[in-house]
Design an enzyme around this catalytic site. Structure first.
Site, PDB file in Angstrom:
ATOM      1  N   HIS A  27       2.360  -4.339 -15.576  1.00 46.00           N
ATOM      2  CA  HIS A  27       1.409  -5.113 -15.091  1.00 46.00           C
ATOM      3  C   HIS A  27       0.842  -6.701 -15.644  1.00 46.00           C
ATOM      4  O   HIS A  27      -0.476  -6.135 -16.009  1.00 46.00           O
ATOM      5  CB  HIS A  27       0.783  -4.709 -13.891  1.00 46.00           C
ATOM      6  CG  HIS A  27       1.240  -3.402 -13.568  1.00 46.00           C
ATOM      7  ND1 HIS A  27       1.894  -3.566 -11.353  1.00 46.00           N
ATOM      8  CD2 HIS A  27       1.497  -2.241 -13.258  1.00 46.00           C
ATOM      9  CE1 HIS A  27       1.806  -2.224 -11.629  1.00 46.00           C
ATOM     10  NE2 HIS A  27       2.026  -1.552 -12.315  1.00 46.00           N
ATOM     11  N   GLY A 115      -5.427   4.289 -12.222  1.00 48.53           N
ATOM     12  CA  GLY A 115      -4.476   4.360 -11.819  1.00 48.53           C
ATOM     13  C   GLY A 115      -4.140   4.675 -10.139  1.00 48.53           C
ATOM     14  O   GLY A 115      -3.445   3.675  -9.493  1.00 48.53           O
ATOM     15  N   PRO A 116      -4.163   6.130  -9.829  1.00 54.10           N
ATOM     16  CA  PRO A 116      -3.876   6.286  -8.786  1.00 54.10           C
ATOM     17  C   PRO A 116      -5.044   5.172  -7.933  1.00 54.10           C
ATOM     18  O   PRO A 116      -6.421   5.432  -7.829  1.00 54.10           O
ATOM     19  CB  PRO A 116      -4.589   7.769  -8.263  1.00 54.10           C
ATOM     20  CG  PRO A 116      -3.664   8.115  -9.110  1.00 54.10           C
ATOM     21  CD  PRO A 116      -4.566   7.501 -10.644  1.00 54.10           C
ATOM     22  N   HIS A 258       2.426  -9.260 -10.473  1.00 54.17           N
ATOM     23  CA  HIS A 258       2.177  -7.831 -10.394  1.00 54.17           C
ATOM     24  C   HIS A 258       2.780  -6.777 -11.236  1.00 54.17           C
ATOM     25  O   HIS A 258       1.796  -6.607 -12.239  1.00 54.17           O
ATOM     26  CB  HIS A 258       1.788  -7.537  -8.677  1.00 54.17           C
ATOM     27  CG  HIS A 258       1.294  -6.452  -8.641  1.00 54.17           C
ATOM     28  ND1 HIS A 258       1.617  -5.130  -9.188  1.00 54.17           N
ATOM     29  CD2 HIS A 258      -0.014  -7.064  -7.799  1.00 54.17           C
ATOM     30  CE1 HIS A 258      -0.222  -4.859  -8.851  1.00 54.17           C
ATOM     31  NE2 HIS A 258      -0.321  -5.833  -7.872  1.00 54.17           N
ATOM     32  N   GLU A 407     -14.857  14.263   1.911  1.00 57.54           N
ATOM     33  CA  GLU A 407     -14.503  15.403   1.043  1.00 57.54           C
ATOM     34  C   GLU A 407     -13.656  14.401  -0.419  1.00 57.54           C
ATOM     35  O   GLU A 407     -13.591  14.672  -1.187  1.00 57.54           O
ATOM     36  CB  GLU A 407     -13.261  16.046   1.668  1.00 57.54           C
ATOM     37  CG  GLU A 407     -13.800  17.326   2.757  1.00 57.54           C
ATOM     38  CD  GLU A 407     -14.069  16.227   3.868  1.00 57.54           C
ATOM     39  OE1 GLU A 407     -14.289  17.575   4.612  1.00 57.54           O
ATOM     40  OE2 GLU A 407     -12.856  15.109   4.293  1.00 57.54           O
ATOM     41  N   HIS A 469      -7.765  24.950  10.989  1.00 53.74           N
ATOM     42  CA  HIS A 469      -9.182  24.350   9.874  1.00 53.74           C
ATOM     43  C   HIS A 469      -8.431  26.338   8.584  1.00 53.74           C
ATOM     44  O   HIS A 469      -8.880  26.557   7.814  1.00 53.74           O
ATOM     45  CB  HIS A 469     -10.068  25.747  10.716  1.00 53.74           C
ATOM     46  CG  HIS A 469     -10.947  24.073  11.073  1.00 53.74           C
ATOM     47  ND1 HIS A 469      -9.977  23.383  12.319  1.00 53.74           N
ATOM     48  CD2 HIS A 469     -12.017  23.412  10.760  1.00 53.74           C
ATOM     49  CE1 HIS A 469     -11.120  22.410  11.970  1.00 53.74           C
ATOM     50  NE2 HIS A 469     -12.126  22.642  11.555  1.00 53.74           N
TER      51      HIS A 469
END
Length: 673
Positions: A27, A115-116, A258, A407, A469
């Site tokens: 990139h 990265g994520p 990109h 969370e 749940h």
């Protein structure tokens, strides 16, 4: 802009673009567009020591847009870290220390694996939490640094960033200074396709200090904005309007810059456009390198000054100074294991989540680095440290954390706290919501971060709340993550042992899967938990006819079934199996001692998906599991309907017992008649 400054920024651009071109992968757009932002942070503000990347007093820099990794690698090489020019040339190659996205622990100077998208943003919040807590607990002067990050459109689109930004604003984490690479481009094209809200107003609503820099190449404006950010008590975001692929005549400002190399022709044209020589590739002017390498001497001096302040603090505060030194080194308190509670045998017992809460409080008294909380479930998760205030804007010394119903951000924040150092963080929620934690858990496992995840309500045993749940597939999914230790203790004493394992595991994350319902406390030595599986009970001869293996709340069912089988003439071994990962680390001899190959009659029992148990029961065994979603009912009813009963265990064990053994019992029964 001075000639040296211009060339120093262009060096960043073209080292990055050259490496992407040589790799034919990567990139180039972010490094070319954000080079001036990175230059300003690294040469005018960042406190760091290239010769000691782990110096505790440093600022942290997180490249949240990890796809622009070559920008970071170029900075590391130029400023004198142990990243060579050859390393840059080996970008994205086998065994290279310059992988496609930054990896913590692989490349010196990389503060976290990114990265994520969104993970860097949220993990930086955890770093700021740890720094703020240590400053309040010990010394503002020692922990007065900042967490810098370059964040992208993609980061801000991800939900985890929204959760983390909301939390950071609530806590007024003024140590956060994020520069937003506002280039209006994503892989699909313009951000107008999907991302049109007023980002400045959004962060203002989060209680962030928001500034806008109209030209992302204006070093002076960026510098002034950073100074302003440092002076504001709120977290700061500086929105810098940039051009992706800056300088490339045909591809700048487009998605073509990109996620793919520019191509030789466009790369050469960009160099001509910005007054840079086409050849040689990876060109670094001598005076530019000398300028960047000033960071080595500056870093050495800055660390030396910090060490003097640390010594002065330790001299003035001997007890707290020694405690701080121990915490920063990562050593646990001497003889801390003696504080682990021992629970008496009790047929009624207690929920393992309740036992966990008792363990936390027993350890917290002498382990000040143990800090944590819950995603709005503290009374259910039993994560509260009694006697300590909550970590809030006005009480940053607090050790209890209210992460709110966030969370995903909680998981990333735990990672950031652990990465910063000096603290051992844990976070709680229901096991079903580990799905929201999963990206952060995976980053922790990949990066060998010792975060501790306390997941309660670990099965259909939670009862009436029903299938939304009740976790079914979650244990199997977590066990599939490499370098993650999953522990599902069977009783209160195994839970204490599980915490011991978690605290000693400094090379990866740990999951504790804990029950809502009470389980018996066994009269047994549970030290075998540390080996993942062990012989909990033997009924009859040492060499069994059948092995019953289980984890968590199902171990007591296995024990009760074993008693019945033994009364009917079988020799039975019960194996408590809290952790596959720990068991697989044991030598072959130990594993054989627990699960002898010659004993093929085996039954596993676990209130979850059976995937994976076949490796332990073998082709002749039986797996008692749940292969559907749960149901809303009292948990004992659910267990009965799903076959998680002593009677079914006995029946399944009989079905796998050797035929001759069954025949022998029938003959004896006939003779008695």
């Amino acid at each position: 802009m001075t000639d040296l400054q211009t060339r120093a920024i262009n060096t960043l651009r073209f080292l990055s673009a050259d490496a992407v071109q040589k790799a034919n992968s990567g990139h180039p757009g972010l490094p070319m567009g954000a080079a001036a932002m990175a230059f300003t942070i690294w040469t005018r503000h960042l406190r760091h020591n290239p010769r000691n990347p782990r110096w505790m007093g440093r600022d942290r820099f997180v490249l949240s847009g990890g796809h622009g990794s070559m920008l970071l690698y170029s900075l590391l090489h130029l400023t004198g870290y142990d990243v060579s020019l050859d390393d840059l040339k080996n970008f994205r190659q086998w065994n290279s220390i310059t992988p496609g996205h930054p990896e913590y622990g692989l490349t010196p100077g990389v503060e976290m694996t990114t990265g994520p998208l969104g993970q860097g943003f949220a993990t930086g919040v955890g770093m700021a939490i740890a720094a703020t807590h240590l400053a309040a607990t010990y010394s503002q002067e020692l922990f007065n640094g900042f967490i810098y990050s370059i964040v992208t459109d993609g980061d801000l689109m991800e939900g985890v960033a929204s959760e983390a930004a909301s939390l950071a604003g609530h806590l007024s984490l003024g140590k956060l200074i994020y520069l937003y690479d506002d280039n209006h481009i994503s892989i699909d094209g313009s951000t107008d396709l999907a991302f049109t809200e007023n980002r400045a107003a959004r962060f203002d609503a989060y209680n962030w200090h928001v500034q806008i820099v109209d030209d992302g190449n204006d070093v002076g404006a960026i510098d002034r904005a950073i100074h302003s950010a440092k002076a504001d008590p709120r977290p700061s975001i500086i929105m810098c309007r940039t051009t992706i692929g800056f300088g490339a005549p045909k591809k700048q400002g487009t998605s073509k810059a990109h996620g793919e190399p520019l191509g030789d022709e466009e790369l050469d044209a960009a160099k001509v456009n910005l007054g840079w020589p086409k050849e040689p590739r990876f060109y670094i002017p001598g005076d530019v390198l000398a300028f960047y390498r000033e960071a080595v001497e500056c870093g050495r001096n800055t660390e030396h000054e910090w060490n003097i302040k640390l010594a002065e603090y330790q001299s003035a505060n001997p007890e707290k100074g020694a405690e701080l030194e121990r915490r920063l080194s990562g050593r646990l308190p001497r003889s801390w294991q003696k504080d682990l509670p021992v629970f008496p045998a009790d047929a009624k017992g207690m929920a393992t989540r309740a036992a966990s809460g008792k363990v936390i409080n027993a350890l917290a008294a002498k382990m000040p680095e143990l800090i944590g909380g819950s995603a709005d479930l503290a009374p259910s998760n039993n994560t509260k440290i009694d006697g300590s205030p909550a970590f809030q804007k006005d009480s940053p010394e607090g050790r209890n954390f209210h992460f709110g119903v966030r969370e995903h951000a909680m998981g990333a924040a735990l990672n950031g706290m652990a990465l910063y150092g000096g603290v051992i963080p844990y976070g709680g929620t229901f096991l079903i919501f580990s799905d929201y934690n999963r990206p952060s858990i995976r980053i922790a496992a990949l990066s060998r971060i010792p975060s501790i995840f306390v997941f309660t309500h670990d099965s259909v045993g939670l009862g009436e709340d029903g299938p939304t749940h009740q976790p079914v597939e979650h244990l199997a999914a977590l066990r599939a993550i490499p370098n993650l230790t999953v522990l599902r203790p069977a009783d209160a004493n195994e839970t204490a042992r599980a915490w011991k394992v978690a605290l000693e595991n400094r090379h990866g994350p740990t999951v504790l899967a804990l029950t809502r319902q009470a389980v018996p406390t066994f009269d047994a030595d549970t030290s075998g938990l540390e080996k993942g599986a062990y012989v909990l009970a033997t009924f009859g001869k040492k060499t069994p006819d059948v092995i019953l293996m289980a984890s968590g709340s199902e171990v007591s069912l296995a024990v009760d079934a074993a008693k019945i089988l033994h009364e009917k003439g079988s020799n039975v071994r019960v194996v408590s199996f809290p952790s596959w990962e720990l068991f697989e680390k044991q030598d072959k001899a130990y594993r054989e001692s627990v699960l002898p190959k010659k004993v093929t009659a085996r039954v596993s029992i676990e209130a979850g998906a059976g995937l994976g148990w076949e490796r332990y029961v073998g082709p002749g065994g039986r797996v008692i599991s749940i292969e559907r979603f749960g149901a809303s009912a009292p948990y004992k009813v659910i267990y009965e309907k799903f076959g998680l009963t002593v009677g079914n265990i006995v029946a399944q064990a009989k079905s796998v017992l050797p035929k001759k053994k069954v025949v022998k019992k029938i003959v004896k029964k006939v003779k008695r008649k």
